[in-house]
Design an enzyme around this catalytic site. Structure first.
Site, mmCIF file in Angstrom:
data_model
loop_
_atom_site.group_PDB
_atom_site.id
_atom_site.type_symbol
_atom_site.label_atom_id
_atom_site.label_comp_id
_atom_site.label_asym_id
_atom_site.label_seq_id
_atom_site.Cartn_x
_atom_site.Cartn_y
_atom_site.Cartn_z
ATOM 1 N N ASP A 477 0.833 -1.203 0.000
ATOM 2 C CA ASP A 477 0.000 0.000 0.000
ATOM 3 C C ASP A 477 0.871 1.257 0.000
ATOM 4 O O ASP A 477 2.081 1.207 0.284
ATOM 5 C CB ASP A 477 -0.885 -0.039 1.252
ATOM 6 N N ASP A 547 -10.494 2.034 -3.446
ATOM 7 C CA ASP A 547 -11.074 1.774 -2.128
ATOM 8 C C ASP A 547 -12.592 1.784 -2.205
ATOM 9 O O ASP A 547 -13.259 1.394 -1.249
ATOM 10 C CB ASP A 547 -10.618 2.845 -1.129
HETATM 11 C C1 DGJ Z 1 -5.861 1.854 1.886
HETATM 12 C C2 DGJ Z 1 -6.182 0.626 1.112
HETATM 13 O O1 DGJ Z 1 -6.625 0.943 -0.164
HETATM 14 C C3 DGJ Z 1 -7.224 -0.181 1.882
HETATM 15 O O2 DGJ Z 1 -7.642 -1.275 1.137
HETATM 16 C C4 DGJ Z 1 -6.614 -0.605 3.178
HETATM 17 O O3 DGJ Z 1 -5.533 -1.464 2.925
HETATM 18 C C5 DGJ Z 1 -6.160 0.623 3.950
HETATM 19 N N1 DGJ Z 1 -5.320 1.477 3.167
HETATM 20 C C6 DGJ Z 1 -5.433 0.205 5.205
HETATM 21 O O4 DGJ Z 1 -4.890 1.265 5.856
#
Ligand code: DGJ
Length: 742
Positions: A477, A547
Site C-alpha cells: 500500500d 477503495d
Molecule cells: C488503503 C487501502 O486501499 C485499503 O484497502 C486498506 O488497505 C487501507 N489502506 C489500510 O490502511
C-alpha cells in the site's frame, strides 16, 4: 515483422503488417518524422511524406539559402527548442556553466534481436521483438543520445525510450528528457484520458483537441488517483468498435506529463515523459540516464481495439512470467470486516468460515504490527503486535494454512509514522528537511526511498517475514503523496533528482523481493487506485483498483481502467452493504456480477452472513473458479458505457471464440420500459452457434440483433418478478455448440 533501413536515403521503417513507423535523417542531421499509423507497404523512398514549404510571414530558417527548412513546420522525432522550433521540446540538456541549444545529429544505427532491459526501470520485454537503436551526437555537449524503438510481432505496438550518455569530461545537467515525442500532421482528434480522485478513479474524460497545449500530469510522487499516465487520441468518428485510435501509456509510477501541443498550422505534437517541473538530473562524465518507456498502440478498430492491444501486451510482455498463466487465488481481505479491531481468534474464524465458502486466501490488512490500533502510529515498525496476536505471525499463518487457506499480508513499506520506534531511531529517514515543516498525510511521513540503505532495511524486514510466515501474497500500500520533496542525503543541486531516485528505490525493492520470492503474488495499492500504472504491473500483476467497493461506482471505475489495463490486473471484491464508501445497498448478485470482471475476492465478514447469503456466495466462488481462465486470457469488449447512460454492459470472449461471459447492469429501474430489449454483442465468431440460457443462436445474430435481455418488470405480477428494484444486473455465459441451426 521487419525493420527496413534505407542507408542511402537514411530512412527507417518499422512495420509488422499492422503498424508502420517511419522516420529519416533531415538535411541538418536531426531526425524527421514521416509517418505513424496503419501498416504501409514498404517502398524505397518515403521522403515525400515530409513537406518542405516556405511558410508565409515571419519565420526563422536554419539555412540562409533555404527558407523552407524551418523546424517549426517540420515533423521531428525528438525535437529541441531554440533552433527555429518554438514548440515544447523532447530534450533540454546543458553543460553546468554554459549555454547551448541541443543539436543532436545522426551518427549510426543498430538493430537488435529482442529488447534490452531498461536501466533499473520496469518495461515490456520479449525475445520475439526487434529493437532499432538510433545513435545521435552533440559534439559541443559531448553527449550521445540513443533513441530506442521496439516492435513486436503480431501486435500493433511500438515502444520507445531515450538514453543519454555523457562521453565528455564535463558535468551535464538534464532539464527534460522525454520518453517519446510524436509530431502528428493534424489535430483532428479527441483527447481521451482517465481522471478522478480517491474513490472515483479513472473516469473517462474527453475533449476536442484544440490549438494550444493540453496535458495531463502528476507532481505527487505517484502516478496518482487524479490523472493516469494513459492517453488516447481518437478520431472524432471512432467509437468503441471502429475507427482510428492512437493509445499511449507511460510505464512509470511517479511524476509524469502527457502533453499535446497544437500549433498555428494545426500540427499536434505529443510528448510523454517524466514531468520536467522540478526535475533536474546531473550527468557526470561516463554516466548514462535512461527515460522510462512509452508504449504506443495504433488501432483501426476503435477504442476496444486499442485496449485489447494494450491488454495483450501487458499479459504477454509486461507482468511477471509466473503470473501469466497461473490462476490468482480468490481472497478475503479483513479490512472492511474488522478494520484495526481483530485478534488471532477473529482472523482464524474468518479464515475457517471463508474456506467453507471455497475462498482460497486470507489477507491480513493494516494493523498487525507495532502498536497500530488506528492510523496514527507504527508505520515502519514491521514486527508483530503481540497484544493482538500473542502467538505471533508464524502461528497465525500456520492456523490459516491449516484452515485450507493461503496467507497474505499488508505492508506500507514506503511510510514512517512520527509516532514509531523507527522514527525515534532514525528521524532523518523521513522525506523533507529536519529543520523545516513537514506536511502530514494520514498522520504519516514518507520514507526516503532515494537512499539505498533505507531500501535495504525494508528488504531485510519484508524478506524475513515472508520466510517466517510462508507468505503467498503481499498487498503493498501507499497512502499519501509526497510533500516537501527533499532528501537529507542529496546535495542542494541534486534535489531535482529526488522524485526519480525515490521511485527507482521503490522499483529496486520490488525487483529484489519478486526475484527472490517469485511465488509471492504482489498486489499494488495506493489508497486504492492511486498508483494503477504499467510500471507497477511489471512487478505486481494485480492492483487494488479503488477503495470504493460499491458496485455502481465500480462500473465506472472498472470501465475506465479497462481502457489501458487488463481485467485480470484489477482487484475487484464483493463487500458488505450498506457499502462503506457510499452507504448504498446493492444486491449481493450485482456486487459479484461486477467483481467477476477482475481478480475476484471478498471484503466482508463471512461470520455475519445469513445462511442464504452463504449459499449464494458459495455459488459465486464456484462460478468464478470456472470463469477465471476466461477473465485472464479473454478479449474484453466494452459494450455500453456507464458514462453515457443508465446501463452498462461488457463482455469477455475466449481467444478461440468458443465461450464468452457477458455482464449487463442497470443502475436505476425504469418501470414498464421496453419489452424486447436486446444487447448487441461483439467479438464472437459469426458462424459459430452459441448456447445461452437454454437457447441457441448463431454468433452473427447475437452480434447483429443482440442478446435478448430479461424484462425488468413483468407487469402482470410485479411482486413475483425476480428482477426488481434498482441496481439490477445479469450475467450470461455463452458456450459454442455443434448444433446445426440451418
Ligand atoms: C488503503 C487501502 O486501499 C485499503 O484497502 C486498506 O488497505 C487501507 N489502506 C489500510 O490502511
Amino acid at each position: 515483422m521487419h525493420i527496413y533501413i534505407n542507408q542511402e536515403n537514411q530512412q527507417f521503417h518499422l512495420t509488422n503488417g499492422q503498424v508502420s513507423y517511419i522516420f529519416h535523417v533531415m538535411k541538418n542531421g536531426q531526425l524527421g518524422h514521416l509517418y505513424y499509423g496503419k501498416a504501409l507497404r514498404h517502398r524505397s523512398d518515403f521522403s515525400h511524406l515530409q513537406v518542405y514549404d516556405v511558410p508565409t510571414g515571419a519565420s526563422c530558417h536554419v539555412y540562409a539559402d533555404d527558407p523552407s527548412f524551418v523546424l517549426e513546420t517540420l515533423r521531428q522525432e525528438y525535437p529541441a527548442y531554440g533552433n527555429s522550433d518554438f514548440r515544447e521540446p523532447a530534450i533540454s540538456v546543458r553543460k553546468e556553466n554554459e549555454s547551448h541549444v541541443p543539436t543532436f545529429t545522426y551518427d549510426s544505427f543498430s538493430v537488435l534481436e529482442g529488447k534490452p532491459r531498461l536501466l533499473g526501470l520496469p518495461a515490456t520485454y520479449g525475445n520475439e521483438a526487434s529493437t532499432l537503436q538510433i545513435l545521435l551526437k552533440d559534439e559541443f555537449l559531448q553527449a550521445e543520445l540513443t533513441l530506442n524503438y521496439t516492435i513486436f510481432p503480431d501486435k500493433p505496438v511500438i515502444t520507445r525510450s531515450a538514453t543519454l550518455r555523457n562521453y565528455g569530461g564535463e558535468n551535464l545537467v538534464i532539464e527534460r528528457l522525454m520518453g517519446a515525442a510524436l509530431d502528428l500532421p493534424d489535430k483532428d482528434f479527441i483527447f481521451t484520458h482517465l481522471a478522478g480522485a480517491w474513490a472515483r478513479e479513472r473516469h473517462v474524460k474527453e475533449r476536442v483537441l484544440e490549438t494550444g497545449i493540453q496535458s495531463i500530469s502528476s507532481l505527487r510522487g505517484a502516478s496518482s488517483h487524479h490523472h493516469n499516465p494513459f492517453l488516447a487520441l481518437r478520431r472524432p468518428n471512432a467509437t468503441e468498435h471502429s475507427g482510428e485510435v492512437y493509445g499511449f501509456n507511460f510505464v512509470y509510477s511517479s511524476n509524469f506529463i502527457m502533453q499535446v501541443e497544437v500549433d498555428h498550422y494545426d500540427m499536434a505534437r505529443l510528448t510523454v515523459g517524466i514531468h520536467p517541473f522540478g526535475f533536474q538530473w546531473g550527468l557526470a562524465p561516463k554516466e548514462t540516464f535512461q527515460t522510462p518507456e512509452v508504449v504506443m498502440v495504433y488501432s483501426d478498430q476503435g477504442l476496444n481495439g486499442m485496449s485489447q492491444a494494450l491488454h495483450q501486451l501487458y499479459r504477454e510482455n509486461l507482468i511477471p512470467e509466473r503470473w501469466k498463466s497461473e490462476d490468482r487465488p480468490i481472497l478475503i481481505n479483513n479490512w472492511e470486516a474488522t478494520y484495526f479491531d481483530f485478534d488471532e481468534d477473529k482472523l482464524v474464524n474468518i479464515a475457517k468460515s471463508a474456506s467453507e465458502l471455497g475462498i482460497e486466501m486470507l489477507v491480513l490488512d493494516d494493523g498487525w504490527f507495532g502498536k497500530r490500533n488506528d492510523d496514527t502510529s507504527s508505520l515502519g515498525d514491521w514486527h508483530v503486535d503481540f497484544n493482538k496476536l500473542p502467538n505471533g505471525l508464524e502461528s497465525l499463518a500456520k492456523k490459516i494454512n491449516d484452515a485450507g487457506m493461503k496467507f497474505g499480508l499488508w505492508f506500507e513499506p514506503e511510510m514512517i509514522s512520527p509516532n514509531s520506534e523507527l522514527f525515534k531511531n532514525h528521524p532523518d529517514w523521513a522525506v523533507g528537511m529536519a529543520d523545516q515543516h513537514r506536511t502530514l498525510g494520514r498522520n504519516q511521513l514518507v520514507l526516503d526511498f532515494s537512499r539505498p540503505e533505507i531500501v535495504d532495511y525494508l528488504y531485510e524486514k519484508m524478506s524475513g517475514i515472508i520466510k517466517q510466515t510462508n507468505l503467498s501474497y503481499i498487498k503493498w500500500d501507499m497512502n499519501r503523496n509526497i510533500t516537501e520533496p527533499f532528501s537529507q542525503k542529496l546535495a542542494s543541486n541534486q534535489q531535482g533528482e529526488f522524485f526519480h531516485r525515490y521511485i527507482l528505490g521503490v522499483y529496486s525493492l520490488y525487483e529484489r523481493l519478486t526475484s527472490e520470492f517469485p511465488h509471492v503474488l504482489f498486489e499494488s495499492c495506493a489508497g486504492g487506485g492511486g498508483r494503477f500504472d504499467a510500471g507497477m504491473l511489471y512487478y505486481a500483476p494485480q492492483t487494488w483498483t479503488s477503495d470504493n467497493t460499491d458496485a455502481v461506482e465500480r462500473l465506472k471505475i472498472q470501465y475506465g481502467t479497462s481502457f489501458a489495463y487488463p481485467l485480470y490486473s484489477m482487484g475487484s471484491h464483493v463487500s458488505a452493504v450498506p457499502n462503506h464508501q457510499t452507504y448504498r445497498e446493492t444486491p449481493l448478485s450485482t456486487r459479484a456480477n461486477t467483481a467477476y470482471f477482475g481478480t475476484f475476492g471478498y471484503e466482508l465478514d463471512p461470520l455475519s452472513l445469513t445462511e442464504e447469503e452463504r449459499e449464494e456466495i458459495k455459488g459465486q466462488v464456484a462460478f468464478y473458479k470456472e470463469q477465471r481462465r476466461l477473465i485472464r486470457e479473454g478479449h474484453f469488449y466494452r459494450l455500453l458505457s456507464p458514462f453515457s447512460g443508465n446501463e452498462t454492459a461488457w463482455m469477455v470472449v475466449s481467444p478461440d471464440q468458443s465461450e464468452a461471459l457477458v455482464g449487463y447492469y442497470k443502475v436505476l429501474a425504469t418501470p414498464n420500459s421496453r419489452k424486447q430489449q436486446t444487447l448487441p454483442l461483439s467479438g464472437l465468431s459469426a458462424d459459430k452457434a452459441y448456447e445461452v440460457n437454454g437457447r441457441t443462436y448463431y454468433g452473427d445474430e447475437l452480434m447483429q440483433v443482440g442478446l435478448q435481455l430479461p424484462t425488468e418488470f413483468n407487469g402482470v405480477n410485479m411482486r413475483s418478478s425476480k428482477r426488481r428494484g434498482d441496481f439490477q444486473s445479469n450475467i450470461f455465459y455463452l458456450k459454442s455448440t455443434d448444433e446445426n441451426l440451418d
